[in-house]
Design a protein around this motif. Structure first.
Motif, short mmCIF file in Angstrom:
data_model
loop_
_atom_site.label_atom_id
_atom_site.label_comp_id
_atom_site.label_asym_id
_atom_site.label_seq_id
_atom_site.Cartn_x
_atom_site.Cartn_y
_atom_site.Cartn_z
N LEU A 1 1.18 -1.33 -0.11
CA LEU A 1 0.29 0.21 -0.31
C LEU A 1 0.85 1.07 0.04
CD1 LEU A 1 -2.88 1.26 0.35
CD2 LEU A 1 -2.68 1.33 2.47
N GLU A 2 0.90 2.73 -1.24
CA GLU A 2 1.27 3.50 -1.29
C GLU A 2 0.37 4.39 -1.35
OE1 GLU A 2 5.14 4.24 -1.27
OE2 GLU A 2 5.44 2.03 -1.30
N GLY A 3 0.87 5.58 -0.85
CA GLY A 3 0.21 6.86 -0.68
C GLY A 3 0.72 7.98 -1.62
N ALA A 4 0.16 8.55 -2.18
CA ALA A 4 0.64 10.09 -2.99
C ALA A 4 -0.04 11.02 -3.25
CB ALA A 4 1.44 9.32 -4.50
N TYR A 5 0.34 11.88 -3.47
CA TYR A 5 -1.48 13.04 -3.19
C TYR A 5 -0.86 14.10 -4.73
CZ TYR A 5 3.62 15.46 -3.01
OH TYR A 5 4.51 16.65 -2.44
N VAL A 6 -1.80 14.06 -5.30
CA VAL A 6 -2.20 15.19 -6.65
C VAL A 6 -0.63 15.66 -7.16
CG1 VAL A 6 -2.98 15.84 -9.03
CG2 VAL A 6 -3.90 14.63 -6.89
N GLY A 7 0.08 15.55 -8.65
CA GLY A 7 0.83 16.21 -8.87
C GLY A 7 3.06 15.38 -7.97
N GLN A 8 2.56 14.69 -7.27
CA GLN A 8 3.59 14.23 -6.75
C GLN A 8 4.30 12.91 -7.54
OE1 GLN A 8 2.82 11.99 -3.00
NE2 GLN A 8 4.88 11.57 -2.36
N ASP A 9 5.56 12.27 -7.43
CA ASP A 9 6.74 11.36 -8.35
C ASP A 9 6.15 10.81 -7.02
OD1 ASP A 9 6.68 13.11 -10.07
OD2 ASP A 9 8.91 13.31 -10.25
N VAL A 10 5.75 9.23 -7.55
CA VAL A 10 6.24 8.12 -6.43
C VAL A 10 6.79 7.02 -6.80
CG1 VAL A 10 3.39 7.19 -7.34
CG2 VAL A 10 4.20 6.81 -4.81
N ILE A 11 7.32 6.11 -6.92
CA ILE A 11 7.44 4.78 -6.94
C ILE A 11 7.02 3.67 -6.88
CG2 ILE A 11 10.08 3.22 -6.74
CD1 ILE A 11 11.63 6.36 -7.23
N LEU A 12 7.14 2.50 -6.99
CA LEU A 12 6.67 1.09 -6.23
C LEU A 12 7.19 0.37 -6.84
CD1 LEU A 12 3.43 1.65 -8.35
CD2 LEU A 12 3.38 2.32 -6.01
N GLU A 13 7.80 -0.62 -5.92
CA GLU A 13 8.82 -2.23 -5.95
C GLU A 13 8.45 -2.63 -6.01
OE1 GLU A 13 12.16 -1.33 -3.68
OE2 GLU A 13 12.37 0.88 -3.00
N CYS A 14 9.24 -4.01 -5.91
CA CYS A 14 8.68 -5.72 -6.73
C CYS A 14 10.00 -6.16 -6.47
CB CYS A 14 7.82 -5.31 -7.73
SG CYS A 14 6.86 -7.54 -7.71
N HIS A 15 10.06 -7.27 -6.06
CA HIS A 15 11.10 -8.39 -5.66
C HIS A 15 11.03 -9.27 -6.74
CE1 HIS A 15 13.60 -5.35 -2.90
NE2 HIS A 15 13.08 -4.72 -4.10
N THR A 16 11.86 -10.14 -7.29
CA THR A 16 11.63 -11.47 -8.27
C THR A 16 12.33 -12.06 -8.08
OG1 THR A 16 11.44 -10.90 -9.73
CG2 THR A 16 9.39 -10.58 -9.44
N GLU A 17 12.16 -13.39 -7.66
CA GLU A 17 13.39 -14.31 -7.65
C GLU A 17 12.82 -15.39 -8.61
OE1 GLU A 17 14.47 -16.62 -4.46
OE2 GLU A 17 15.27 -14.52 -3.68
N ALA A 18 13.95 -16.28 -9.42
CA ALA A 18 13.50 -17.12 -11.10
C ALA A 18 14.60 -17.37 -11.04
CB ALA A 18 12.75 -16.25 -11.84
#
Length: 388
Positions: A273-290
C-alpha cells in the motif's frame, strides 16, 4: 641422508650381485664397439673372476686400504617430470679400477667408466678428476623412477644405490570430471572431480565466491574428496564451485563447475500500500526470484501493460530493474500523479517453469498545501478569539 618415507624398496628377488665391469671388460675384449651401440647389455649370472682365499682380519684391513671406497652415499634425488636429473657417485682411491652405472630394477648397464652404454639418448655421463662420476638424465619421464647403482669392479664388487623419485604435478582428468550442470530445485546432485599425478593428489571442493556451503544440514567451507553430493538442492546452492587438486608438487590446479538450479518465479513486495498526493512523483517496488531469468513487467488496474520510453523526457512512466544473481529488483516510477493514476498496479514475473504476480495499491493523500492552509486557518481563528 635418510630416505623419504615414500621411497619404495627395490623389488627384485635376491640374487648374487654381478660385477658389471668385469663382465663389460670381457665384452669389450671380444665384441666390436659397434655392437655395443646397437644393443643394451643386461646383467647376467656369472661367477666373479679370480681365486678366493680366506684372509685373517689384519690382512683384510690392510688390503682394504688399497681398494677404492665411496666417499659418501649416493643421494636420493627428487625431480619433477620433464626436468633434468643428476645423480652423483664419488669414489676415492679408484686407481686402475673402473666405475659403472646400472639401473637396478631392470639390471641394465647404463655406462661403463667413460662410455655410455645405454641407447637412451636422454642419458649422458660426466666425470671429474677420476673421482666424481655423474649420471645425467634429461627430461625425466615417469618410467625413469627407480633405484640406480654405482659399481666399482673390485673383487668382490663394491656398490652404492640411490633412488630417483619422479614427481608429477596434479592434472584434472576432464573426461571423468563434472562440467557445468543445470538441475531442478529439490533434486539430488553430485559433482565429481578426478585428478592424477604423483604422489596421488588430494582433491577438495569449495565455492568460488568463498561463501559457506550447506551440505547435509551443515554449513562448511570445504568438502574433502572427489565427490560433492548435495541432497535436495535449492537456489541457495546456485554458484560456481572449484575442484582443487594438489599433491605438494607445484602448481596446484583447479576446475570451475557452475551449478545452476531451475525454479519457477517467486515474488515479494516491500510495500503493498502506497500513498501519494496529486502532482507528486511516486515509486512502486517489486522483487522477484527465478531461474531461468523471468520476464517481468507492470500492468495497470485495467490490465494494460505499462511500457516506458526512457528516451522521452517527462514520460509518465519509467520502469527500471536491477539484477543480482537470480534476483531482480523492479521499480515503477509514476511522474506527476493525477486523479486517474490512483488504483491497483500489478507486478508480473514469468519463465518456462511458471508465473506469479503481486498487487500494489496506490491511494490518494491530501496535498501538503491544503493541510497547511487548514492548519493555519485554525490557528488564525484561535488567535483572533484571544485578542478580542
Amino acid at each position: 641422508m635418510a630416505e623419504p618415507h615414500w621411497l619404495p624398496r627395490p623389488q627384485f628377488r635376491p640374487r648374487p650381485q654381478v660385477n658389471v665391469l668385469q663382465l663389460a671388460t670381457a665384452i669389450l675384449a671380444t665384441v666390436a664397439v659397434t655392437m655395443l651401440v646397437t644393443a643394451t647389455p643386461t646383467l647376467a649370472e656369472i661367477p666373479a673372476k679370480g681365486k678366493h682365499t680366506r684372509l685373517d682380519s689384519q690382512q683384510t684391513a690392510q688390503d682394504d686400504s688399497d681398494f677404492p671406497r665411496f666417499a659418501e652415499p649416493i643421494a636420493n634425488v627428487t625431480v619433477s617430470v620433464g626436468r633434468d636429473a643428476l645423480m652423483a657417485c664419488v669414489v676415492e682411491n679408484l686407481k686402475g679400477y673402473k666405475v659403472a652405472w646400472v639401473r637396478v630394477d631392470t639390471q641394465t648397464i647404463l655406462s661403463i667408466h667413460h662410455n655410455v652404454i645405454s641407447q637412451n639418448s636422454r642419458i649422458s655421463l660426466t666425470y671429474n678428476d677420476h673421482r666424481s662420476w655423474y649420471l645425467h638424465i634429461k627430461e625425466v619421464e615417469e618410467t625413469d623412477r627407480g633405484w640406480y647403482m654405482c659399481q666399482v669392479n673390485t673383487d668382490p664388487m663394491r656398490s652404492r644405490k640411490g633412488y630417483l623419485q619422479v614427481v608429477v604435478p596434479p592434472m584434472i582428468v576432464e573426461g571423468l570430471t563434472s562440467n557445468d550442470m543445470v538441475v531442478r530445485e529439490g533434486q539430488n546432485v553430485s559433482l565429481v572431480c578426478k585428478a592424477r599425478g604423483y604422489p596421488e593428489p588430494y582433491v577438495m571442493w569449495r565455492r568460488e565466491d568463498g561463501e559457506e556451503m550447506l551440505i547435509g544440514g551443515e554449513h562448511v567451507n570445504v568438502v574433502d574428496g572427489e565427490l560433492l553430493h548435495i541432497t535436495k538442492v535449492s537456489r541457495l546452492h546456485m554458484a560456481a564451485y572449484l575442484c582443487v587438486a594438489s599433491n605438494g608438487v607445484p602448481p596446484s590446479i583447479s576446475k570451475r563447475v557452475h551449478l545452476r538450479v531451475q525454479f519457477p518465479p517467486m515474488l515479494s513486495i516491500p510495500n503493498q500500500l502506497e500513498g501519494a498526493y496529486v502532482g507528486q512523483d511516486v515509486i512502486l517496488e517489486c522483487h522477484t526470484e527465478a531461474y531461468p531469468a523471468s520476464i517481468n513487467y507492470w500492468t495497470t488496474e485495467r490490465g494494460d501493460m505499462i511500457i516506458s520510453d526512457t528516451s522521452r523526457a517527462g514520460d509518465k512512466y519509467e520502469t527500471t530493474s536491477t539484477v543480482s544473481g537470480y534476483t531482480k529488483y523492479m521499480k515503477l516510477k509514476i511522474r506527476a500523479v493525477g486523479p486517474n493514476d490512483f488504483g491497483t498496479y500489478r507486478c508480473v514475473a514469468k519463465n518456462s517453469l511458471g508465473e506469479t504476480d503481486g498487487n500494489i495499491k496506490l491511494d490518494e493523500m491530501p496535498t501538503p498545501t491544503t493541510a497547511i492552509i487548514s492548519e493555519m486557518s485554525l490557528l488564525n481563528r484561535s488567535y483572533g478569539k484571544k485578542t478580542s
